[in-house]
Design a protein around this motif. Structure first.
Motif, PDB file in Angstrom:
ATOM      1  N   GLN A 467       0.827  -1.210   0.000  1.00 21.64           N
ATOM      2  CA  GLN A 467       0.000   0.000   0.000  1.00 21.64           C
ATOM      3  C   GLN A 467       0.862   1.261   0.000  1.00 21.64           C
ATOM      4  O   GLN A 467       0.558   2.228  -0.706  1.00 21.64           O
ATOM      5  N   THR A 468       1.934   1.249   0.784  1.00 18.69           N
ATOM      6  CA  THR A 468       2.787   2.445   0.829  1.00 18.69           C
ATOM      7  C   THR A 468       3.424   2.713  -0.528  1.00 18.69           C
ATOM      8  O   THR A 468       3.667   3.868  -0.897  1.00 18.69           O
ATOM      9  N   GLU A 471       1.587   4.937  -3.228  1.00 17.37           N
ATOM     10  CA  GLU A 471       1.382   6.375  -2.991  1.00 17.37           C
ATOM     11  C   GLU A 471       2.542   7.186  -3.555  1.00 17.37           C
ATOM     12  O   GLU A 471       3.616   7.244  -2.981  1.00 17.37           O
ATOM     13  N   ARG A 474       4.192  10.778  -1.046  1.00 16.74           N
ATOM     14  CA  ARG A 474       4.645   9.924   0.035  1.00 16.74           C
ATOM     15  C   ARG A 474       3.986  10.245   1.371  1.00 16.74           C
ATOM     16  O   ARG A 474       3.860   9.365   2.227  1.00 16.74           O
ATOM     17  N   ALA A 477       1.268   7.967   2.585  1.00 14.87           N
ATOM     18  CA  ALA A 477       1.608   6.635   3.107  1.00 14.87           C
ATOM     19  C   ALA A 477       1.943   6.672   4.592  1.00 14.87           C
ATOM     20  O   ALA A 477       2.249   5.628   5.182  1.00 14.87           O
ATOM     21  N   ASP A 480       0.177   4.178   7.101  1.00 15.69           N
ATOM     22  CA  ASP A 480       0.618   2.785   6.968  1.00 15.69           C
ATOM     23  C   ASP A 480       2.020   2.586   7.555  1.00 15.69           C
ATOM     24  O   ASP A 480       2.292   1.565   8.203  1.00 15.69           O
TER      25      ASP A 480
END
Length: 531
Positions: A467-468, A471, A474, A477, A480
Motif C-alpha cells: 500500500q505504501t 502512494e 509519500r 503513506a 501505513d
C-alpha cells in the motif's frame, strides 16, 4: 546495506561548519591539486564476496562510496533534496497511474570510460544481470519487482514492474542499478577482482594488498556526459588501519578530507579546535544501529524475551557514555530525519524498567536468568562497537533477568553467518538505499529481506508495504508506515538503538565539504575541490 551501518537533514546541503581553525600548513594531498580522502573502511575480497566492487554484489557503504562516483544510473539524487532527477537518462517517468511501467530516454552520445557506446541494451543487460546472478549477499532485493524490460530503440527503455512501486525511481539512483558495459561484464557471473568500467564522472584505478583495497585513484572521465561538473580532475581515497594514523595524516596535510571512521573522542577533539587547520562539518545522520533477533532461535523465539530486552536497554546511556553524544537515541527503525517517524518503542516500553521486564518474563512462564549471547562485528562499524556491547551486557545483566555473554567476529565471517541465521541476537548498522521510509522498512520486513530474517508478519508484508508503494505522494503513506512501526515495536524482531550524526573533517582549503553527502548519505566526490 551494512550499508548498510547509522527534520531532514536528509539534505546533505544542511551540513553545518562547526569549526574553522586557523593557522598551520595547507594540506597538499598528493600533488597540491588532487583531493585526498581518508577512511578506515575495509573493502576486501573474500570467499563469499569475491567481487567487492561488482554492483550485483556490493551492498555496503564503503563499496557504494566507490561505485557511486564511477558508474552512472538512470536517475540520481540532486545535490541536496530527495526527489530523483535524470542522470544517464534525459528523461524518465511512469507511463501509467498504477506506477507499474517506467519509461526512460537516454542522453544522446553516452559512452563508457573505455570509449564503448552506452545504449539501452546495456541498461537492460545491467538490471537483468543483478536478477540473474541473484547473489545472497547482493543487491537483488532492490530490483526484485522488475518483471521485464523492453528496449524499443537504442535510447529507449521500458521497465515493467510486477507490482506498483512509487519508490522505483529512487531505487534506480542506487549502485544496484549501475549501468555496465555488456562487452566487458558477463551476464551470468560476478566480475571478480577490482576492475570497474562505468560511465560516471570518474574512472577509477585500484591498489590492493592481501586481497584488501588500500587506495582508489579517481580520474575525471573524458567520456562522461551528464550534468555533474567535478571540482577536481583527480581524487584519491586512502584506507587506513587505525583512526590515530588517519588523524595524523589529516593534521599533517597528507589527506584533505575524512568522511568516515573517526571515533567520538576524535570528533570531540576536532570540535574543540585541537587539530589545527581543519574544519568539522556536522549534520543529523541517517545511519542507524539496531539489534536483530533470529526469531527462530530457541532462546529469543518467545516474544516475551525480546520485549523484556526492549524494557531494559538504556539508549541514553549508550549515546552518552559510549558515543559521547555523536549519536541520538532511536526508538523506531525509521529515524527522526525521515518522514513518517514515530517513537514507537518509547511509546510501547517507556524508559528502562526492570520491573516491567520481570513481569513480562514471569507472565510468559520464562525462567530467569535467560542465557543469551549477543554478537557483533569487530572491524566494520568502528572501534566503539565492542564498548557498546559491553554496555549492553552490563545493562541486561544488572537487571538479574539475563545472563549475557558477548562475542565479536570479523566482518568477513560475520555477514555470512548472519545470512545463515547462526546467531540469536546481533548488532547491525544500516544506511538507507534512498531517503524514504520504505528504505528502513521493506529491506527488513519483506520475504527477501537483506538479512534473511525469519520474521514474517502478513499484514506488513502483504498489505502495508504494498500500500505504501502505491502512494506517489509519500505523505499519504504515513499512516501505513506508522502502523508498521507500531507492529515492529510490539513484536520486536529488531530493536533500534541509535542514529548517528554525520561528520566530515576537511582541511581549510577544501571547498564543497558541506555537500560531501547526498540525502541518502552517499559520497559526492565531484563536489570536493581546493580553493
Amino acid at each position: 546495506m551494512t550499508r548498510k551501518s547509522l527534520v531532514l537533514p536528509a539534505v546533505a546541503g544542511l551540513l553545518i561548519s562547526t569549526l574553522a581553525a586557523c593557522g598551520g600548513t595547507d594540506g597538499s594531498g598528493s600533488d597540491g591539486k588532487t583531493i585526498v580522502l581518508g577512511s578506515t573502511d575495509r573493502i576486501e575480497a573474500t570467499k563469499v564476496a569475491p567481487a567487492p566492487l561488482d554492483p550485483a554484489l556490493a551492498y555496503d557503504f564503503a563499496s557504494w562510496s566507490v561505485l557511486h562516483n564511477t558508474f552512472q544510473t538512470l536517475m540520481r539524487l540532486p545535490r541536496s533534496g530527495t526527489e530523483p532527477i535524470p542522470d544517464a537518462a534525459e528523461r524518465c517517468g511512469f507511463a501509467d497511474r498504477q506506477s507499474e511501467q517506467y519509461r526512460c530516454t537516454l542522453r544522446s552520445g553516452l559512452k563508457f570510460s573505455n570509449g564503448h557506446d552506452l545504449t539501452s541494451e546495456d541498461v537492460k543487460f545491467s538490471l537483468d544481470r543483478v536478477l540473474r546472478i541473484d547473489d545472497p549477499n547482493g543487491t537483488k532485493s532492490l530490483l526484485s519487482n522488475v518483471d521485464r524490460i523492453e528496449t524499443p530503440s537504442a535510447r529507449e527503455i521500458v521497465i515493467h514492474l510486477s507490482q506498483p512501486d512509487a519508490t522505483f525511481p529512487s531505487k534506480l539512483t542506487t549502485p544496484a542499478a549501475a549501468i555496465l558495459d555488456s562487452e566487458v561484464y558477463r551476464g551470468d557471473a560476478l566480475r571478480k577482482g577490482w576492475e570497474m568500467t562505468g560511465s560516471g564522472p570518474y574512472s577509477a584505478q585500484t591498489e590492493v594488498k592481501n586481497n584488501r583495497l588500500t587506495k582508489v585513484v579517481f580520474t575525471k572521465n573524458p567520456h562522461y556526459k551528464g550534468d555533474l561538473k567535478p571540482k577536481a580532475d583527480k581524487a584519491e581515497m586512502r584506507f587506513y588501519d587505525s583512526t590515530s594514523t588517519m588523524e595524523q595524516a589529516l593534521a599533517k596535510g597528507d589527506i584533505d578530507v575524512v568522511h568516515r571512521g573517526f571515533s567520538p573522542e576524535q570528533i570531540d577533539k576536532l570540535n574543540k579546535g585541537e587539530v589545527e587547520g581543519v574544519r568539522l562539518f556536522e549534520s543529523s545522520g541517517q545511519g542507524i544501529r539496531y539489534l536483530i533477533f533470529n526469531t527462530n532461535a530457541p532462546v529469543v523465539k518467545e516474544k516475551a524475551v525480546r520485549q523484556a530486552i526492549a524494557h531494559l536497554v538504556d539508549r541514553q546511556a549508550l549515546v552518552r557514555d559510549v558515543y559521547k553524544r555523536t549519536a541520538e537515541p532511536l526508538y523506531s527503525l525509521i529515524p527522526t530525519s525521515i518522514t513518517s517517524h514515530i517513537n514507537s518503542f518509547h511509546n510501547e516500553y517507556g524508559d528502562p524498567d526492570p520491573d516491567a521486564a520481570r513481569s513480562v518474563l514471569h507472565d510468559a512462564g520464562i525462567s530467569t536468568p535467560v542465557k543469551l549471547t549477543l554478537t557483533y562485528t569487530t572491524d566494520h562499524y568502528g572501534p566503539e562497537t565492542a564498548a557498546e556491547f559491553k554496555e549492553l551486557r552490563k545493562q541486561l545483566n544488572d537487571s538479574g533477568l539475563f545472563d549475557i555473554t558477548i562475542k565479536g567476529y570479523p566482518w568477513r565471517e560475520y555477514r555470512p553467518a548472519l545470512i545463515k541465521r547462526q546467531f540469536s541476537a546481533s548488532g547491525v548498522g544500516w544506511f538507507p538505499d534512498f531517503p524514504d521510509p520504505d528504505s528502513y522498512t521493506a529491506p527488513f520486513l519483506t520475504k527477501d529481506n537483506w538479512l534473511n530474517s525469519p520474521y514474517r508478519n502478513s499484514a506488513i508484508q502483504d498489505e502495508l508495504i504494498p500500500q505504501t508503494r502505491q502512494e506517489a505522494q509519500r505523505s499519504l503513506a504515513e499512516k501505513d508506515f506508522q502502523s508498521i512501526q507500531n507492529t515492529v515495536a510490539e513484536d520486536v524482531p529488531y530493536l533500534p538503538l541509535w542514529q548517528g550524526n554525520t561528520y566530515v573533517a576537511a582541511r581549510k582549503n577544501v571547498i564543497g565539504a558541506e555537500y560531501a553527502f547526498d540525502s541518502s548519505t552517499m559520497l559526492q566526490l565531484w563536489e570536493l575541490g581546493k580553493s
